[in-house]
Design an enzyme around this catalytic site. Structure first.
Site, PDB file in Angstrom:
ATOM      1  N   TYR A 178       3.256   9.847   1.073  1.00 26.34           N
ATOM      2  CA  TYR A 178       4.235   9.264   2.004  1.00 26.34           C
ATOM      3  C   TYR A 178       5.680   9.575   1.578  1.00 26.34           C
ATOM      4  CZ  TYR A 178       0.064   6.401   3.016  1.00 26.34           C
ATOM      5  OH  TYR A 178      -1.214   5.980   3.296  1.00 26.34           O
TER       6      TYR A 178
ATOM      7  N   LYS B 103      -2.480   6.176  -4.289  1.00 24.01           N
ATOM      8  CA  LYS B 103      -3.597   7.093  -4.016  1.00 24.01           C
ATOM      9  C   LYS B 103      -3.397   8.451  -4.685  1.00 24.01           C
ATOM     10  CE  LYS B 103      -3.703   4.726   0.396  1.00 24.01           C
ATOM     11  NZ  LYS B 103      -2.341   4.562   0.854  1.00 24.01           N
TER      12      LYS B 103
ATOM     13  N   HIS C 204      -7.244   9.620  -1.977  1.00 23.80           N
ATOM     14  CA  HIS C 204      -6.613   9.450  -0.659  1.00 23.80           C
ATOM     15  C   HIS C 204      -7.493   9.964   0.478  1.00 23.80           C
ATOM     16  CE1 HIS C 204      -2.470   9.186   1.470  1.00 23.80           C
ATOM     17  NE2 HIS C 204      -3.420   9.037   2.339  1.00 23.80           N
TER      18      HIS C 204
ATOM     19  N   ASP D 247       0.850  -1.195   0.000  1.00 25.41           N
ATOM     20  CA  ASP D 247       0.000   0.000   0.000  1.00 25.41           C
ATOM     21  C   ASP D 247       0.889   1.249   0.000  1.00 25.41           C
ATOM     22  OD1 ASP D 247      -2.784   1.191   0.448  1.00 25.41           O
ATOM     23  OD2 ASP D 247      -1.533   2.204   1.937  1.00 25.41           O
TER      24      ASP D 247
END
Ligand code: A2P
Length: 311
Positions: free
Chosen positions: A49, A78, A111, A44
């Site tokens: 990030y 996302k 997201h 994921d």
């Protein structure tokens, strides 16, 4: 317990994936490589990030070393808030594909129901009113193009799910939300299951090792601990196994090899019904409240505004 769940597209999502949120650069690549070697088939990711390039290099090495083939993996990423305008959605996906060095994603999620000015830091002064039907229309085009083999959402409340399902031509395959024994998402999971939307649990350990939080933690919860003692498993394994038995896929994050293995070792045993019933006694507390979106003059004046009062 099945090692995968079937999505409404007909594809299977492996029931355990490796989370990569807050997995530091310089560490995340090694974690991905180690996880796939021990059997993870689901990763994921998200541009938010800030580690997709490193993940892409690790994936390339896994393919080159013959550890797995692309088609053996299920990769999620996302769409972040700065690319929510319909005309920017394709670019969001393409940047992610380039960073991950992939031709397609198995799952692409909005997201969060959050839109910010393109290229700006996602802080309250840069938020814009969101138009979910417009963003979703652009997501449907990606699905039809084959670059995203399934599309879905993340951090959507029951209200937002119902609104989206009312207008979607391609229904979302997944809603990825916080879920663990201390925030069980009973109402949302029931809604999703009744509409054929798979619920995927992020922070299934309730951000186990986050420092500085005064909130109760999943791994120190007395019920989780007592079930773990009875079954001779760790509290983390019990929290994860609870998630699987509730019918949700789980994406625990770890960059520690021993814990990466521990978190996958949840298939050859189960929590019996009488012990599963104990989880309903746990007092519910949302851990990840997205306080960063709140501003007295902003779009979200309270965290309740952001979550449609469902916290
Ligand atoms: P680490 O990466 O050092 O293993 P969540 O997925 O719920 O957000 O939780 C992630 C946090 O939980 C990370 O800080 C991770 O630290 C820690 N963690 C992951 N697996 C375990 C485990 N089996 N036992 C204890 N802590 C864990």
């Amino acid at each position: 317990m099945a090692e995968s769940f079937v999505l409404n597209t007909g594809a299977r999502i492996p029931s355990v994936g490796l989370g990569t949120s807050q997995a530091e650069p310089g560490v995340v690549g090694k974690a991905i490589y180690a996880a796939v070697k021990v059997g993870y088939r689901h990763i994921d990711c998200a541009p938010a990030y800030h580690n997709e390039k490193e993940i892409g290099m690790a994936l390339k090495k896994l393919f080159e070393d013959g550890v797995v083939k692309r088609e053996d993996l299920f990769i999620t990423s996302k769409l972040w808030s700065g690319n929510q305008a319909p005309e920017d959605v394709l670019e969001g996906l393409e940047t992610t594909l380039e960073d991950l060095q992939l031709d397609y994603l198995d799952l692409f999620l909005i997201h969060a129901p959050l839109r910010s000015k393109k290229g700006a830091t996602p802080t309250p002064e840069n938020f814009l009113p969101i138009d979910i039907p417009a963003t979703w229309g652009a997501m449907e085009k990606l699905y039809n193009s084959g670059k995203a083999r399934a599309i879905g959402v993340s951090n959507f409340s029951c209200k937002k799910m119902e609104d989206l399902l009312a207008i979607a031509r391609v229904p979302p395959a997944v809603n990825q939300v916080e879920s663990h024994p201390i925030w069980q998402q009973i109402k949302l999971r029931e809604l999703c299951q009744s509409k054929g939307v798979h619920l995927s649990a992020y922070s299934p350990l309730g951000k186990a090792r986050s420092p500085g939080s005064e909130r109760p933690t999943v791994l120190s919860n007395p019920i989780v601990i007592s079930v773990a003692e009875k079954l001779q498993r760790t509290p983390a394994q019990v929290a994860l196994r609870w998630g699987l038995q509730m019918g949700q896929s789980i994406i625990p994050k770890s960059t520690n090899e021993a814990r990466i293995k521990e978190n996958l070792n949840i298939f050859d045993w189960s929590i019996p019904e009488d012990l599963m019933a104990k989880f309903s006694e746990i007092q519910q507390v949302k851990m990840l409240r997205a306080e960063f979106v709140v501003h007295p003059q902003g779009i979200f004046k309270t965290v309740e505004d952001f979550w449609d009062g469902e916290i």
